[in-house]
Motif scaffolding. Structure first.
Motif, PDB file in Angstrom:
ATOM      1  N   HIS A 174       0.959  -1.225   0.432  1.00 42.37           N
ATOM      2  CA  HIS A 174      -0.788   0.153  -0.072  1.00 42.37           C
ATOM      3  C   HIS A 174       0.718   1.449  -0.003  1.00 42.37           C
ATOM      4  N   ALA A 175       1.929   1.377   0.516  1.00 42.83           N
ATOM      5  CA  ALA A 175       3.052   2.556   0.763  1.00 42.83           C
ATOM      6  C   ALA A 175       3.428   2.531  -0.447  1.00 42.83           C
ATOM      7  N   ASN A 176       4.174   1.556  -0.789  1.00 43.26           N
ATOM      8  CA  ASN A 176       4.525   1.618  -2.216  1.00 43.26           C
ATOM      9  C   ASN A 176       3.434   1.684  -3.419  1.00 43.26           C
ATOM     10  N   LYS A 177       2.658   1.862  -3.553  1.00 51.60           N
ATOM     11  CA  LYS A 177       1.392   1.541  -4.408  1.00 51.60           C
ATOM     12  C   LYS A 177       1.917   2.097  -5.815  1.00 51.60           C
ATOM     13  N   ASP A 178       1.965   3.820  -5.813  1.00 55.61           N
ATOM     14  CA  ASP A 178       2.295   4.205  -6.699  1.00 55.61           C
ATOM     15  C   ASP A 178       3.384   4.580  -7.090  1.00 55.61           C
ATOM     16  N   LYS A 179       4.046   3.958  -7.041  1.00 56.48           N
ATOM     17  CA  LYS A 179       5.882   3.560  -7.358  1.00 56.48           C
ATOM     18  C   LYS A 179       5.488   2.582  -8.726  1.00 56.48           C
ATOM     19  N   ILE A 180       4.689   1.530  -7.956  1.00 54.00           N
ATOM     20  CA  ILE A 180       4.047  -0.120  -8.867  1.00 54.00           C
ATOM     21  C   ILE A 180       3.832   0.301  -9.548  1.00 54.00           C
ATOM     22  N   LEU A 181       2.581   0.637  -9.499  1.00 46.14           N
ATOM     23  CA  LEU A 181       1.760   1.000 -10.608  1.00 46.14           C
ATOM     24  C   LEU A 181       2.124   2.064 -11.804  1.00 46.14           C
ATOM     25  N   ASP A 182       3.486   2.986 -11.201  1.00 49.27           N
ATOM     26  CA  ASP A 182       4.503   3.519 -12.635  1.00 49.27           C
ATOM     27  C   ASP A 182       4.936   2.652 -13.035  1.00 49.27           C
ATOM     28  N   LEU A 183       5.718   1.804 -12.412  1.00 50.56           N
ATOM     29  CA  LEU A 183       6.315   0.486 -13.072  1.00 50.56           C
ATOM     30  C   LEU A 183       5.618   0.116 -14.122  1.00 50.56           C
ATOM     31  N   ILE A 184       4.035  -0.623 -13.962  1.00 52.56           N
ATOM     32  CA  ILE A 184       3.720  -0.745 -14.800  1.00 52.56           C
ATOM     33  C   ILE A 184       3.381   0.146 -15.764  1.00 52.56           C
ATOM     34  N   ASN A 185       3.039   1.135 -16.138  1.00 51.74           N
ATOM     35  CA  ASN A 185       2.894   2.149 -16.815  1.00 51.74           C
ATOM     36  C   ASN A 185       3.047   2.572 -17.453  1.00 51.74           C
ATOM     37  N   THR A 186       5.433   2.445 -17.219  1.00 47.81           N
ATOM     38  CA  THR A 186       6.417   2.682 -17.946  1.00 47.81           C
ATOM     39  C   THR A 186       6.514   1.318 -19.018  1.00 47.81           C
TER      40      THR A 186
ATOM     41  N   VAL B 136       4.536  -2.123 -19.269  1.00 47.50           N
ATOM     42  CA  VAL B 136       3.854  -3.162 -20.170  1.00 47.50           C
ATOM     43  C   VAL B 136       3.419  -2.108 -21.614  1.00 47.50           C
ATOM     44  N   GLN B 137       3.841  -2.995 -22.325  1.00 41.77           N
ATOM     45  CA  GLN B 137       3.004  -2.318 -23.283  1.00 41.77           C
ATOM     46  C   GLN B 137       1.575  -3.265 -23.798  1.00 41.77           C
ATOM     47  N   ASP B 138       1.250  -4.392 -23.247  1.00 42.45           N
ATOM     48  CA  ASP B 138       0.205  -4.688 -23.809  1.00 42.45           C
ATOM     49  C   ASP B 138      -0.989  -4.861 -21.966  1.00 42.45           C
ATOM     50  N   ASN B 139      -2.503  -5.060 -22.784  1.00 48.87           N
ATOM     51  CA  ASN B 139      -3.144  -5.064 -21.509  1.00 48.87           C
ATOM     52  C   ASN B 139      -2.595  -3.871 -20.461  1.00 48.87           C
ATOM     53  N   THR B 140      -2.093  -2.778 -20.720  1.00 49.97           N
ATOM     54  CA  THR B 140      -1.496  -2.292 -19.903  1.00 49.97           C
ATOM     55  C   THR B 140      -2.865  -2.010 -18.207  1.00 49.97           C
ATOM     56  N   GLU B 141      -3.886  -1.169 -18.356  1.00 48.53           N
ATOM     57  CA  GLU B 141      -5.215  -0.128 -17.844  1.00 48.53           C
ATOM     58  C   GLU B 141      -5.390  -1.262 -16.984  1.00 48.53           C
ATOM     59  N   MET B 142      -5.814  -2.622 -17.056  1.00 47.26           N
ATOM     60  CA  MET B 142      -5.934  -4.079 -17.272  1.00 47.26           C
ATOM     61  C   MET B 142      -5.760  -4.061 -16.102  1.00 47.26           C
ATOM     62  N   ALA B 143      -3.963  -4.382 -16.689  1.00 49.66           N
ATOM     63  CA  ALA B 143      -2.967  -5.205 -15.009  1.00 49.66           C
ATOM     64  C   ALA B 143      -3.187  -3.545 -14.428  1.00 49.66           C
ATOM     65  N   LYS B 144      -2.837  -2.552 -14.269  1.00 45.02           N
ATOM     66  CA  LYS B 144      -3.108  -1.781 -13.570  1.00 45.02           C
ATOM     67  C   LYS B 144      -4.438  -1.508 -12.266  1.00 45.02           C
ATOM     68  N   LEU B 145      -5.496  -2.036 -12.745  1.00 46.81           N
ATOM     69  CA  LEU B 145      -6.387  -1.843 -11.930  1.00 46.81           C
ATOM     70  C   LEU B 145      -6.667  -3.455 -10.820  1.00 46.81           C
ATOM     71  N   MET B 146      -6.332  -4.223 -11.547  1.00 44.98           N
ATOM     72  CA  MET B 146      -6.344  -5.425 -11.435  1.00 44.98           C
ATOM     73  C   MET B 146      -5.495  -5.601  -9.229  1.00 44.98           C
ATOM     74  N   VAL B 147      -3.844  -4.853 -10.636  1.00 46.91           N
ATOM     75  CA  VAL B 147      -2.781  -4.757  -9.542  1.00 46.91           C
ATOM     76  C   VAL B 147      -3.655  -3.730  -8.080  1.00 46.91           C
ATOM     77  N   GLU B 148      -4.153  -2.692  -7.804  1.00 45.41           N
ATOM     78  CA  GLU B 148      -4.140  -1.262  -7.141  1.00 45.41           C
ATOM     79  C   GLU B 148      -5.632  -2.112  -6.393  1.00 45.41           C
ATOM     80  N   SER B 149      -6.403  -2.993  -7.222  1.00 51.05           N
ATOM     81  CA  SER B 149      -7.759  -3.067  -6.551  1.00 51.05           C
ATOM     82  C   SER B 149      -7.594  -4.237  -5.538  1.00 51.05           C
ATOM     83  N   ARG B 150      -6.062  -4.263  -5.510  1.00 50.51           N
ATOM     84  CA  ARG B 150      -6.377  -5.852  -4.914  1.00 50.51           C
ATOM     85  C   ARG B 150      -5.134  -5.275  -4.037  1.00 50.51           C
ATOM     86  N   ILE B 151      -4.530  -4.478  -3.874  1.00 54.34           N
ATOM     87  CA  ILE B 151      -3.430  -3.261  -2.900  1.00 54.34           C
ATOM     88  C   ILE B 151      -5.137  -3.097  -2.039  1.00 54.34           C
ATOM     89  N   ASN B 152      -5.704  -2.089  -2.680  1.00 54.68           N
ATOM     90  CA  ASN B 152      -7.212  -1.329  -1.937  1.00 54.68           C
ATOM     91  C   ASN B 152      -7.567  -2.803  -0.972  1.00 54.68           C
TER      92      ASN B 152
END
Length: 270
Positions: free
Chosen positions: A204-216, A218-234
Motif C-alpha cells: 500500500h505504501a508503495n502502490k504509486d511506485k508499482i503502478l508507475d512501473l507497470i505504466n512505464t 507494460v505495453q499490452d493490457n496495461t490499464e487492466m494490469a494496473k486496475l487489477m493490482v491497485e484494486s487488490r492492494i486497496n
C-alpha cells in the motif's frame, strides 16, 4: 513494442540489462516449453549462471504478451516491497556470437530443491511461502505451484517463473484468483501475523511506485494490469485496517474487488 529511447535508458537503470560483456563457459538447452526455443541455462566462466527465456512474441502470434518484461517487472516489484524471494531478473537484447538473446535472464539458484522435494517447511520457510501468497494474489500470478518455489540448504526460499502475471490476455477475468487465497485469509487471524501485515502495508505504501512501473514498461493490457493490482492492494489494506476477519466466501471477495475497481474508474474519470 518498446521505444528505442526507453530501452537505451533502461540499459543502465530499470528493468533492462546485458550479459554480452560476461565470459560464457557453455550453454545448456531445454525444450520443455513446447516451442522452437526453450529455456537456456547460460553458465559463465566465474561459475555463476542465468536462465534465459526468449521473448515469445518472436515465435508465436503477434498479440502474445511481452513475457520477458513481466518477468523483470515482478523482480522489481519484489525489490520495492522488500519480499526478497525473486532472483535478480532483467530484460536483455544481446547478440552473442551469431545468436540473438532477446528475452529475460534470471539468476540461477544453485543446489536448490523445489517444493515437491521438501517434506516440511521450517517456520521461516512457511512465513516466506505465506508472504508469497499475498504477492501472487496482487500481481495476478496464475502459475504458482510447488515446482516454481525453490528451497536451499541455508534456509532461503526463491520464487521463479512469473511470465503468467499482470494480465496475459485481454480476455482475462481480472477478478479471478485461486480459491486458496480465500482459504488462507479466512482460516488465519491475519492481523496477528506480522509478516503478512507488513507485506500488505508495504504494497500500500508503495502502490504509486508499482503502478508507475507497470505504466512505464507494460505495453499490452496495461490499464487492466494496473486496475487489477491497485484494486487488490486497496482491498487487502482496507480489510486490514477494519480489523475484521476476511470474508470466507469467494463471491464476497469478487464483489469487493469489483467495487474497488468501480471506485478507481470513477476516480480516474473525475
Amino acid at each position: 513494442m518498446i521505444e528505442k529511447s526507453i530501452f537505451e535508458k533502461g540499459v543502465k537503470e530499470g528493468i533492462f540489462g546485458s550479459i554480452k560483456d560476461r565470459e560464457i563457459d557453455h550453454i545448456e538447452y531445454d525444450r520443455w516449453m513446447g516451442g522452437p526455443r526453450g529455456p537456456e541455462k547460460i553458465i559463465f566462466k566465474d561459475g555463476s549462471a542465468v536462465i534465459f527465456k526468449c521473448d515469445i512474441r518472436h515465435y508465436w502470434m503477434a498479440d502474445n504478451p511481452d513475457t520477458a518484461i513481466r518477468e523483470a517487472i515482478v523482480y522489481q516489484i519484489d525489490k520495492i516491497v522488500g519480499l526478497g524471494l525473486v532472483p535478480k531478473t532483467m530484460v536483455i537484447d544481446d547478440m552473442i556470437g551469431n545468436v540473438q538473446y532477446d528475452g529475460s535472464v534470471q539468476d540461477w539458484i544453485k543446489n536448490a530443491k523445489d517444493g515437491y522435494q521438501i517434506e516440511r517447511f521450517t517456520d521461516e520457510e512457511r512465513k516466506d511461502y505465506e508472504r508469497l501468497r499475498v504477492f501472487d494474489f496482487i500481481i495476478g500470478n496464475s502459475d504458482r505451484h510447488l515446482g516454481n518455489v525453490l528451497f536451499t540448504d541455508d534456509g532461503r526460499v526463491y520464487a521463479i517463473d512469473h511470465n503468467a502475471s499482470l494480465i496475459i490476455s485481454s480476455d482475462d477475468d481480472i477478478l479471478s484468483f485461486p480459491d486458496a487465497v480465500v482459504l488462507f485469509f479466512s482460516k488465519n487471524v491475519v492481523h496477528d501475523m506480522p509478516h503478512i501485515v507488513e507485506i500488505i502495508e508495504k504494497f500500500h505504501a508503495n502502490k504509486d511506485k508499482i503502478l508507475d512501473l507497470i505504466n512505464t514498461y507494460v505495453q499490452d493490457n496495461t490499464e487492466m494490469a494496473k486496475l487489477m493490482v491497485e484494486s487488490r492492494i486497496n482491498y487487502l489494506y482496507t480489510m486490514l485496517k477494519k480489523d475484521k476477519p476476511f470474508p470466507r466466501k469467494y463471491r464476497e471477495w469478487r464483489n469487493a474487488l469489483n467495487e474497488e475497481i468501480s471506485c478507481i474508474l470513477r476516480r480516474n474519470k473525475g
